[in-house]
Enzyme design. Sequence first.
Site, PDB file in Angstrom:
ATOM      1  N   GLN A   1      30.821  45.904  36.383  1.00  0.00           N
ATOM      2  CA  GLN A   1      31.370  47.107  37.017  1.00  0.00           C
ATOM      3  C   GLN A   1      31.070  48.373  36.220  1.00  0.00           C
ATOM      4  O   GLN A   1      31.206  49.473  36.753  1.00  0.00           O
ATOM      5  CB  GLN A   1      32.875  46.965  37.232  1.00  0.00           C
ATOM      6  CG  GLN A   1      33.225  45.929  38.279  1.00  0.00           C
ATOM      7  CD  GLN A   1      34.716  45.825  38.445  1.00  0.00           C
ATOM      8  OE1 GLN A   1      35.374  45.051  37.751  1.00  0.00           O
ATOM      9  NE2 GLN A   1      35.269  46.621  39.346  1.00  0.00           N
TER      10      GLN A   1
ATOM     11  N   HIS B   1      32.806  38.925  40.143  1.00  0.00           N
ATOM     12  CA  HIS B   1      31.935  40.048  39.749  1.00  0.00           C
ATOM     13  C   HIS B   1      30.781  39.573  38.869  1.00  0.00           C
ATOM     14  O   HIS B   1      29.685  40.123  38.925  1.00  0.00           O
ATOM     15  CB  HIS B   1      32.718  41.131  39.002  1.00  0.00           C
ATOM     16  CG  HIS B   1      33.431  42.085  39.895  1.00  0.00           C
ATOM     17  ND1 HIS B   1      32.807  42.844  40.859  1.00  0.00           N
ATOM     18  CD2 HIS B   1      34.748  42.426  39.961  1.00  0.00           C
ATOM     19  CE1 HIS B   1      33.687  43.600  41.485  1.00  0.00           C
ATOM     20  NE2 HIS B   1      34.883  43.362  40.965  1.00  0.00           N
TER      21      HIS B   1
ATOM     22  N   CYS C   1      39.613  46.972  44.565  1.00  0.00           N
ATOM     23  CA  CYS C   1      38.633  46.862  43.489  1.00  0.00           C
ATOM     24  C   CYS C   1      38.310  48.261  42.978  1.00  0.00           C
ATOM     25  O   CYS C   1      38.156  49.191  43.777  1.00  0.00           O
ATOM     26  CB  CYS C   1      37.377  46.182  44.035  1.00  0.00           C
ATOM     27  SG  CYS C   1      36.058  45.980  42.827  1.00  0.00           S
ATOM     28  N   LEU C   2      38.200  48.405  41.667  1.00  0.00           N
ATOM     29  CA  LEU C   2      37.870  49.705  41.086  1.00  0.00           C
ATOM     30  C   LEU C   2      36.479  50.184  41.508  1.00  0.00           C
ATOM     31  O   LEU C   2      36.187  51.373  41.439  1.00  0.00           O
ATOM     32  CB  LEU C   2      37.967  49.645  39.559  1.00  0.00           C
ATOM     33  CG  LEU C   2      39.387  49.487  39.016  1.00  0.00           C
ATOM     34  CD1 LEU C   2      39.371  49.148  37.533  1.00  0.00           C
ATOM     35  CD2 LEU C   2      40.209  50.741  39.272  1.00  0.00           C
TER      36      LEU C   2
ATOM     37  N   GLY D   1      42.264  44.432  36.286  1.00  0.00           N
ATOM     38  CA  GLY D   1      41.131  43.674  35.752  1.00  0.00           C
ATOM     39  C   GLY D   1      39.866  44.492  35.863  1.00  0.00           C
ATOM     40  O   GLY D   1      39.770  45.401  36.702  1.00  0.00           O
TER      41      GLY D   1
END
Length: 184
Positions: A65, A157, A110-111, A60
């Site tokens: 982000q 987010h 999480c990226l 996701g």
Amino acid sequence: MITMDDIIRDGHPGLRQVAEEVQMPPSEEDINILNSLMEYVKNSQDPEISARYNLRPGIGLAAPQINVMKRMIAVNVTDEKGELYSYALFNPKIVSHSVEKSYLTAGEGCLSVDEPIPGYVPRYARVTVKGYDIDGTAVKLRLKGLVAIVFQHEIDHLNGIMFYDHIDKKDPYKIIENAIPIER
């Protein structure tokens, strides 16, 4: 194409902002951004493409982000039965949820967070999400298990919330009462 260089990292003030609603019908620019979020997630799951472009695998990605403060998410994940949930949504919101909780036994990643942060992240076991697809058509999804967790993570987010905000600081592996543990 979005790469890891485009993804802002933990500590960037953009990750703590509340994203703005996307005007419907979506603009060409917003459609392109949402498509690029989904493209990243899908490409990151392809071993050949992710190796070529140095993409960290993800299931996701939310617009904040990539430092775009708009309410957009892309999710591409298979559930426990192997069914694919692939959705790119404008203005997703949780309209109802279960009392029952769940959590990933391996914790969440999480990226935007480079190091692993240990601990259980309590989430709702089931959620109903409403939003708009790439064409601006209203979508209503009833989700459970891993898929529900991924949507909650991405929607967080949009509200400036990071997954580790939910972890018990004193006891990261504190058992969450009446919660369903999910192996991944």
